[in-house]
Design an enzyme around this catalytic site. Sequence first.
Site, PDB file in Angstrom:
ATOM      1  CB  CYS A  15     -10.603  -5.053  -6.763  1.00  0.00           C
ATOM      2  SG  CYS A  15     -11.060  -4.269  -5.228  1.00  0.00           S
ATOM      3  NE  ARG A  23      -5.817  -4.967 -11.124  1.00  0.00           N
ATOM      4  CZ  ARG A  23      -6.283  -4.442 -12.260  1.00  0.00           C
ATOM      5  NH1 ARG A  23      -5.641  -4.680 -13.374  1.00  0.00           N
ATOM      6  NH2 ARG A  23      -7.353  -3.713 -12.297  1.00  0.00           N
ATOM      7  CD1 TRP A  31      -5.239  -2.418  -1.693  1.00  0.00           C
ATOM      8  CD2 TRP A  31      -6.420  -0.764  -2.589  1.00  0.00           C
ATOM      9  NE1 TRP A  31      -4.648  -1.239  -1.326  1.00  0.00           N
ATOM     10  CE2 TRP A  31      -5.349  -0.212  -1.856  1.00  0.00           C
ATOM     11  CE3 TRP A  31      -7.296   0.081  -3.244  1.00  0.00           C
ATOM     12  CZ2 TRP A  31      -5.143   1.159  -1.765  1.00  0.00           C
ATOM     13  CZ3 TRP A  31      -7.084   1.450  -3.161  1.00  0.00           C
ATOM     14  CH2 TRP A  31      -6.023   1.975  -2.409  1.00  0.00           C
ATOM     15  CG  ASN A  48     -11.893  -2.953  -9.554  1.00  0.00           C
ATOM     16  OD1 ASN A  48     -11.750  -2.286  -8.526  1.00  0.00           O
ATOM     17  ND2 ASN A  48     -11.147  -2.791 -10.623  1.00  0.00           N
ATOM     18  N   GLY A  49     -14.484  -1.522  -7.691  1.00  0.00           N
ATOM     19  CA  GLY A  49     -15.009  -0.156  -7.772  1.00  0.00           C
ATOM     20  C   GLY A  49     -15.637   0.252  -6.447  1.00  0.00           C
ATOM     21  CD  GLU A  58       9.313   8.978  -8.638  1.00  0.00           C
ATOM     22  OE1 GLU A  58       8.313   9.614  -8.264  1.00  0.00           O
ATOM     23  OE2 GLU A  58       9.293   7.750  -8.835  1.00  0.00           O
ATOM     24  CE  LYS A  61       9.013   4.595  -7.174  1.00  0.00           C
ATOM     25  NZ  LYS A  61       8.196   5.664  -7.631  1.00  0.00           N
ATOM     26  CD  GLU A  94       5.939   3.857  -4.360  1.00  0.00           C
ATOM     27  OE1 GLU A  94       4.720   3.667  -4.379  1.00  0.00           O
ATOM     28  OE2 GLU A  94       6.554   4.260  -5.356  1.00  0.00           O
ATOM     29  CG  HIS A 120      12.551  28.983   4.858  1.00  0.00           C
ATOM     30  ND1 HIS A 120      12.697  30.288   5.288  1.00  0.00           N
ATOM     31  CD2 HIS A 120      13.263  28.884   3.716  1.00  0.00           C
ATOM     32  CE1 HIS A 120      13.431  30.953   4.430  1.00  0.00           C
ATOM     33  NE2 HIS A 120      13.804  30.138   3.460  1.00  0.00           N
ATOM     34  CE  LYS A 166       2.610  -0.181 -11.805  1.00  0.00           C
ATOM     35  NZ  LYS A 166       3.813   0.611 -11.462  1.00  0.00           N
TER      36      LYS A 166
HETATM   37  C1  AGP Z   1       4.421   5.366  -7.807  1.00  0.00           C
HETATM   38  O1  AGP Z   1       5.541   4.555  -7.536  1.00  0.00           O
HETATM   39  C2  AGP Z   1       3.150   4.836  -7.223  1.00  0.00           C
HETATM   40  N1  AGP Z   1       2.899   3.508  -7.613  1.00  0.00           N
HETATM   41  C3  AGP Z   1       1.971   5.768  -7.432  1.00  0.00           C
HETATM   42  O2  AGP Z   1       2.310   7.026  -6.884  1.00  0.00           O
HETATM   43  C4  AGP Z   1       1.536   6.002  -8.901  1.00  0.00           C
HETATM   44  O3  AGP Z   1       2.521   6.745  -9.586  1.00  0.00           O
HETATM   45  C5  AGP Z   1       0.238   6.810  -8.880  1.00  0.00           C
HETATM   46  O4  AGP Z   1      -0.757   6.034  -8.245  1.00  0.00           O
HETATM   47  C6  AGP Z   1      -0.245   7.212 -10.284  1.00  0.00           C
HETATM   48  O5  AGP Z   1      -0.500   6.068 -11.020  1.00  0.00           O
HETATM   49  P1  AGP Z   1      -0.717   6.241 -12.622  1.00  0.00           P
HETATM   50  O6  AGP Z   1       0.571   6.759 -13.186  1.00  0.00           O
HETATM   51  O7  AGP Z   1      -1.050   4.867 -13.108  1.00  0.00           O
HETATM   52  O8  AGP Z   1      -1.840   7.231 -12.821  1.00  0.00           O
END
Ligand code: AGP
Length: 600
Positions: A2, A27, A73, A99-100, A477, A481, A484, A500, A595
């Site tokens: 949020c 975010r 969120w 937020n929280g 990684e 990408k 997501e 396996h 984010k």
């Molecule tokens: C990565 O593309 C994502 N947005 C997500 O996995 C992110 O890396 C993860 O939430 C960790 O965030 P941070 O690096 O701000 O701790």
Amino acid sequence: MCGIVGYIGNNDSKEILLKGLEKLEYRGYDSAGIAVKNEDGVHVFKAKGRIAELRGIVDENVFAEAGIGHTRWATHGVPSKVNSHPHQSESGRFTLVHNGVIENYDLLKREYLADVHFQSETDTEVIVQLVEKFAREGLSTLEAFRKTLKLLHGSYALALLDAEDNETIYVAKNKSPLLVGVGDSFNVVASDAMAMLQVTNQFVELMDKEIVIVTKNEVTIQTLDGVAISRAPFTAELDASDIEKGTYPHYMLKEIDEQPAVLRKIIQAYQNEQGQLEIDADIIDAVKNSDRIYIIAAGTSYHAGLVGKQFIEKVAKVPVEVHISSEFGYNMPLLSEKPLFIFISQSGETADSRAVLVQVKEMGYPALTITNVPGSTLSREADHTLLLYAGPEIAVASTKAYTAQLAVLAILAEVTAKSRGLEVNFDLTHELGLVANAMEVLCDSKEMIEVMAREFLSVTRNAFFIGRGIDFYVGLEGALKLKEISYIQAEGFAGGELKHGTIALIEEGTPVIALATQESVNLSIRGNVKEVVSRGANPCIISMEGLNMDEDSFVIPEVHDLLTPLISVIPLQLLAYYAALHRDCDVDKPRNLAKSVTVE
Ligand code: AGP
């Protein structure tokens, strides 16, 4: 995660709040709202969906010099208008954004608010109803707010309006990020500085369990027990242009292109007057005094940690374990005698990582945070910080922060090695400079990579990324990408592991993206490609110059074999970008994602 904004001053607050929320869109959120206050009372406007929808319902005729805003969120309660913030107390006197996550909200609801009619399913509404309950018992707004805060267990960043008080926004913070921005005859509240750069670059950090009374001319910080706190503002180093897309269609593409410049900035930032790479001596001592390093991170930062382990073990000869934050906190392994914890976090606010930091600090262990956000929670609460200097990363999909994390980890490894008197048989500064040049070559290969995205990823429902050794970690990684932002089910695998079990998923045309940048395993990974091709896979081999063969789809420039992840990831970032684009996905704000995930 949020986002929260607030304004109190002499101008109309609506547009300032809406612009602030738009700066927090990155975010991730599913609904938004504002509440503005004038002599006619509090006017609440909120809607499910984007801020564009919210703009459509805000009454332009309402002029109000104080207000709060929120992007939600969803955690408790589905995304809906009724669950969106701001939330109001039963009488409508109090209005709150949060937020929280309040862990004991249900208990509080049963114990104190059994006779209250609730509008929403949220934990937030419990907070604002408690404030009203205690106000009705005769407490002032500040004391009712304070009494409520003392009952809350969990994380919160709060901004509260009282319809009977035109002069004040009440603010409080615990675990979730919140700043107060200060100006001339106005003050603002924001989850991060970016939201309010439009009006000020002077911000005061808030610490956990602080309560703040914000008027247009004054900011009064207290502990929950009422002890006054004085704290000078800091100047946000961000520049408004840093958070604009400019001519780019998406932040993600801009941030992929920024990687060469970021790497050069990192080299410069960590170089001393003699041109040597240098890191704070306390940090090097912490590494040297440890007998094992535990890297704790989530998502992309976790993937960076896996590569960082290679750097630190191979160059600095210090054993390293890499753990997923959300697992480590609840499943801590047997620790070494003298552990050092390294937290990698672009945002510095990831709740899973922060929870582990709190735990290990209570156990008395040293902690280093590697982050892109100075003054973030993980930075403030660790003993040491190394910054990424990557500039604001707006797109949910992390790109430039990942390669920046790798660069800083490589520098940490090299400086530690030299400090331990170990021989380092390469000049890291020079090698990173070559990497920056190679990054530029790859950023200029967009057309070719877009064609590859069409060829391999346009119609598939799944994709596999395989590699051996350090390429395996980059494959993880690449898969993250792709999934997501394009929503293609993608998995990263150790090349030798496919047979396996997972190879059962290979069908006619299944795309398998193979990384071949390591001479020692070049033939092995190509053998794995043959295994999947013999079962119908559509292979996309991304190799490094010097190891490439005719059947390869893409060749990356040659760099030091330990540093290949800083460039082999770029074609994968661009493949994901174009695959998402071709599928009309929201590249910068993918569904369900935030984010920075500030809830556990
Ligand atoms: C990565 O593309 C994502 N947005 C997500 O996995 C992110 O890396 C993860 O939430 C960790 O965030 P941070 O690096 O701000 O701790």
